[in-house]
Design an enzyme around this catalytic site. Structure first.
Site, PDB file in Angstrom:
ATOM      1  N   ALA A   1       0.783  -1.245   0.000  1.00  0.00           N
ATOM      2  CA  ALA A   1       0.000   0.000   0.000  1.00  0.00           C
ATOM      3  C   ALA A   1       0.811   1.289   0.000  1.00  0.00           C
ATOM      4  CB  ALA A   1      -0.915   0.000   1.225  1.00  0.00           C
TER       5      ALA A   1
ATOM      6  N   TYR B   1       9.040  -9.398 -20.833  1.00  0.00           N
ATOM      7  CA  TYR B   1       7.949  -9.279 -19.852  1.00  0.00           C
ATOM      8  C   TYR B   1       6.925 -10.405 -19.977  1.00  0.00           C
ATOM      9  CZ  TYR B   1       5.367  -7.228 -16.130  1.00  0.00           C
ATOM     10  OH  TYR B   1       4.773  -7.052 -14.909  1.00  0.00           O
TER      11      TYR B   1
ATOM     12  N   ASP C   1       6.701  -7.765   6.685  1.00  0.00           N
ATOM     13  CA  ASP C   1       6.689  -8.707   5.567  1.00  0.00           C
ATOM     14  C   ASP C   1       5.300  -9.326   5.339  1.00  0.00           C
ATOM     15  OD1 ASP C   1       7.248 -10.493   3.612  1.00  0.00           O
ATOM     16  OD2 ASP C   1       8.597 -11.747   4.810  1.00  0.00           O
TER      17      ASP C   1
HETATM   18  P1  NAI Z   1       6.020  -0.593  -6.240  1.00  0.00           P
HETATM   19  O1  NAI Z   1       7.429  -1.031  -6.113  1.00  0.00           O
HETATM   20  O2  NAI Z   1       5.732   0.852  -6.363  1.00  0.00           O
HETATM   21  O3  NAI Z   1       5.169  -1.114  -4.952  1.00  0.00           O
HETATM   22  C1  NAI Z   1       5.396  -2.338  -4.338  1.00  0.00           C
HETATM   23  C2  NAI Z   1       4.724  -2.379  -2.983  1.00  0.00           C
HETATM   24  O4  NAI Z   1       4.948  -3.671  -2.400  1.00  0.00           O
HETATM   25  C3  NAI Z   1       5.267  -1.377  -1.957  1.00  0.00           C
HETATM   26  O5  NAI Z   1       4.208  -0.880  -1.170  1.00  0.00           O
HETATM   27  C4  NAI Z   1       6.189  -2.206  -1.081  1.00  0.00           C
HETATM   28  O6  NAI Z   1       6.368  -1.727   0.244  1.00  0.00           O
HETATM   29  C5  NAI Z   1       5.411  -3.499  -1.063  1.00  0.00           C
HETATM   30  N1  NAI Z   1       6.207  -4.670  -0.686  1.00  0.00           N
HETATM   31  C6  NAI Z   1       7.273  -5.201  -1.331  1.00  0.00           C
HETATM   32  N2  NAI Z   1       7.704  -6.303  -0.673  1.00  0.00           N
HETATM   33  C7  NAI Z   1       6.879  -6.452   0.405  1.00  0.00           C
HETATM   34  C8  NAI Z   1       6.787  -7.402   1.463  1.00  0.00           C
HETATM   35  N3  NAI Z   1       7.625  -8.423   1.552  1.00  0.00           N
HETATM   36  N4  NAI Z   1       5.833  -7.207   2.399  1.00  0.00           N
HETATM   37  C9  NAI Z   1       4.965  -6.164   2.333  1.00  0.00           C
HETATM   38  N5  NAI Z   1       4.989  -5.264   1.337  1.00  0.00           N
HETATM   39  C10 NAI Z   1       5.933  -5.410   0.401  1.00  0.00           C
HETATM   40  O7  NAI Z   1       5.415  -1.418  -7.438  1.00  0.00           O
HETATM   41  P2  NAI Z   1       4.212  -1.199  -8.473  1.00  0.00           P
HETATM   42  O8  NAI Z   1       4.789  -0.876  -9.785  1.00  0.00           O
HETATM   43  O9  NAI Z   1       3.153  -0.351  -7.903  1.00  0.00           O
HETATM   44  O10 NAI Z   1       3.678  -2.689  -8.594  1.00  0.00           O
HETATM   45  C11 NAI Z   1       2.536  -3.179  -7.953  1.00  0.00           C
HETATM   46  C12 NAI Z   1       1.929  -4.257  -8.823  1.00  0.00           C
HETATM   47  O11 NAI Z   1       1.513  -3.670 -10.062  1.00  0.00           O
HETATM   48  C13 NAI Z   1       2.919  -5.371  -9.185  1.00  0.00           C
HETATM   49  O12 NAI Z   1       2.225  -6.599  -9.205  1.00  0.00           O
HETATM   50  C14 NAI Z   1       3.339  -4.998 -10.601  1.00  0.00           C
HETATM   51  O13 NAI Z   1       3.786  -6.098 -11.331  1.00  0.00           O
HETATM   52  C15 NAI Z   1       2.037  -4.439 -11.131  1.00  0.00           C
HETATM   53  N6  NAI Z   1       2.150  -3.597 -12.329  1.00  0.00           N
HETATM   54  C16 NAI Z   1       3.082  -2.589 -12.433  1.00  0.00           C
HETATM   55  C17 NAI Z   1       3.190  -1.855 -13.598  1.00  0.00           C
HETATM   56  C18 NAI Z   1       4.209  -0.763 -13.747  1.00  0.00           C
HETATM   57  O14 NAI Z   1       4.462  -0.325 -14.869  1.00  0.00           O
HETATM   58  N7  NAI Z   1       4.786  -0.272 -12.691  1.00  0.00           N
HETATM   59  C19 NAI Z   1       2.293  -2.093 -14.745  1.00  0.00           C
HETATM   60  C20 NAI Z   1       1.288  -3.083 -14.499  1.00  0.00           C
HETATM   61  C21 NAI Z   1       1.248  -3.823 -13.339  1.00  0.00           C
END
Ligand code: NAI
Length: 387
Positions: free
Chosen positions: A48, A233, A110
C-alpha cells in the site's frame, strides 16, 4: 537536514519527506475532485505504500470513503539515512485519512509472513469486522515462504537470449542490451515470488478467519504490453509469474463461489515505479510511450489509472467491466492501435542522436524523481527537514 537525491542506476537511495507528503496530498486532491464512487467500505491493501497500491488505497479511501488497512515493507530513517519513500507516503496517508475522519491503519513488515497475516486478521476482527475489497499489489524481489526458504525472482527471458535496444540512463545513449535466458529453476523461483501463491494464502487465511464479506472482490495487478517487450515481460520470467497470478484469480473465484468472493486481475498501464524502472529495455519503451500518450492527451499516472479502474471497471453500478480474457483492462489506452503504431514507428528509428527528440526522457526522469519526493512543485528543497 537538507535532503538531496542520490541516484544509483535505477534507484535513488534517499527520499524527501516533504516531497513524498506533497505527492500523497496531490493524489488525494485528484481523487477528491472527482465524483464519489459507490464501492467498497472496508478495504485491505497489500503493497500500500507506493505505486499502484498507494493509488488504490487513496482511491478507495478518498473516492469511496472506505476504511483502509495497508501493509507495506519499508525502511525507517536511521541517523543520516532517510527512510524509503513508502515510509513517508504511508505516514502522510495516515495523516490525511485522520484529517478527513477516515479509519486507516498501516502495518510495516513482511506481507509474505504468517505473522503479518495473523496481525492483520486480528485488526480486521477488532476494528472492522470484515473487509469487502482486498487489493494485492506487492512487487518484491524475494519471498520467504512458511518453510523458511527464501525465493528470489529474476528478470530474464524463458526461450532464448533476447537482444533489444536499451537506454543507458547514465549517459543518455542507446545501445543493445542482451537479457539472458532463465533456467527452469529461476522461472519457478520467480513464480514463487511474483505469482499468486501468496495471494491465495492471504485469501485462505482471511476467509478461514471469517473476515471477508460475502460478495467481496479481490484484485491483483498485471502487465502485458506490446509484442516488442514480450520476451522480457509477458513471455519472460515475470510473465510466467503473472500467468500464475491470473490462474490464481480464477482459482479464488472457484474456491469461494459459495460466498461469491471473486478474484480478478487488472492489467495496468506501464508506468515508472520502483518495480518497473529495474527492468531492462522497459525504460526506453516507457519514455517513448509517455511522449506518444502525452501528445494525444491520454497519459495517466498511477492515481488516474486506479481511479479509472475502480470507477469505470469495478464499481460501475452494474456488472464489472471484464474483457474476453477474463481480466480488467486499464491498459486499454496504452494498447490502442494508433498509440502502439506510433510507439513502434519511433522504436524503429530511435538512436543516441535523436533520443531526446523522440522520447520523453524528461517525463521519465520527472516521474523517477517524484517517486522519491524530489522535484515536486511547491516544495522548498533548501530547507532543513526532519527525516
Ligand atoms: P512498487 O514497487 O511501487 O510497490 C510495491 C509495494 O509492495 C510497496 O508498497 C512495497 O512496500 C510493497 N512490498 C514489497 N515487498 C513487500 C513485502 N515483503 N511485504 C509487504 N509489502 C511489500 O510497485 P508497483 O509498480 O506499484 O507494482 C505493484 C503491482 O503492479 C505489481 O504486481 C506490478 O507487477 C504491477 N504492475 C506494475 C506496472 C508498472 O508499470 N509499474 C504495470 C502493471 C502492473
Amino acid at each position: 537536514m537538507i535532503v538531496e537525491p542520490k541516484v544509483k542506476g535505477f534507484i535513488c537511495t534517499t527520499a524527501h519527506p516533504v516531497g513524498c507528503q506533497k505527492n500523497v496530498e496531490n493524489q488525494v486532491a485528484y481523487v477528491k475532485e472527482r465524483k464519489h464512487i459507490e464501492g467498497a467500505k472496508k478495504v485491505l491493501v497489500l503493497g500500500a505504500s507506493t505505486g499502484y497500491g498507494l493509488a488504490s488505497r487513496i482511491t478507495t479511501a478518498f473516492g469511496m470513503g472506505a476504511a483502509t488497512i495497508g501493509v507495506a515493507f519499508e525502511r525507517e530513517a536511521s541517523g543520516k539515512r532517510t527512510a524509503t519513500p513508502g515510509y513517508y507516503n504511508t505516514k502522510s496517508f495516515d495523516e490525511e485519512a485522520k484529517k478527513n475522519g477516515l479509519y486507516a491503519k498501516s502495518f510495516n513488515g513482511d506481507a509474505f509472513s504468517v505473522e503479518m497475516k495473523e496481525q492483520v486478521i486480528q485488526t480486521i476482527k477488532e476494528d472492522l469486522g470484515k473487509v469487502d475489497l482486498i487489493v494485492y499489489s506487492l512487487a518484491a524481489p524475494r519471498r520467504t515462504t512458511k518453510d523458511g526458504i527464501t525465493h528470489n525472482s529474476v528478470l530474464k527471458t524463458t526461450e532464448s537470449d533476447f537482444t533489444q535496444k536499451n537506454w543507458n540512463l547514465k549517459d543518455d545513449s542507446i545501445s543493445d542490451a542482451t537479457i539472458p535466458v532463465a533456467t527452469q529453476e529461476e522461472i519457478q523461483e520467480t513464480i514463487k515470488v511474483m505469482g499468486g501463491e501468496d495471494w491465495m494464502d492471504w485469501m485462505d487465511a482471511l476467509v478461514e478467519a471469517d473476515v471477508v464479506e460475502e460478495n467481496a472482490i479481490t484484485v491483483a495487478y498485471s502487465y502485458i504490453g506490446p509484442k516488442l517487450t514480450y520476451p522480457i515481460y509477458h513471455e519472460g520470467t515475470i510473465g510466467m509469474a503473472k500467468k500464475h497470478l491470473s490462474d490464481s484469480a480464477v482459482a479464488i473465484t472457484n474456491k469461494y463461489a459459495s460466498k461469491n468472493i471473486r478474484g480478478y486481475v487488472s492489467v495496468n498501464k506501464a508506468l515508472v515505479t520502483q518495480a518497473s524502472a529495474a527492468i531492462p529495455v522497459v525504460p526506453l519503451y516507457l519514455a517513448i510511450l509517455y511522449k506518444v500518450m502525452k501528445e494525444k492527451n491520454i497519459h495517466e499516472g498511477c492515481i488516474e489509472q486506479m481511479y479509472r479502474l475502480f470507477s469505470d471497471k469495478i464499481y460501475t453500478g452494474m456488472q464489472l467491466c471484464v474483457q474476453e480474457d477474463g481480466m480488467l483492462h486499464v491498459d486499454d489506452w496504452e494498447m490502442r492501435e494508433d498509440v502502439q503504431n506510433e510507439v513502434m514507428d519511433i522504436w524503429g528509428k530511435i538512436n543516441s542522436e535523436n533520443l531526446l527528440t523522440y522520447a520523453d526522457t524528461k517525463g521519465y526522469w520527472d516521474d523517477f524523481y517524484h517517486m522519491f519526493g524530489f522535484q515536486v512543485e511547491g516544495v522548498d528543497y533548501t530547507l532543513d527537514v526532519e527525516v
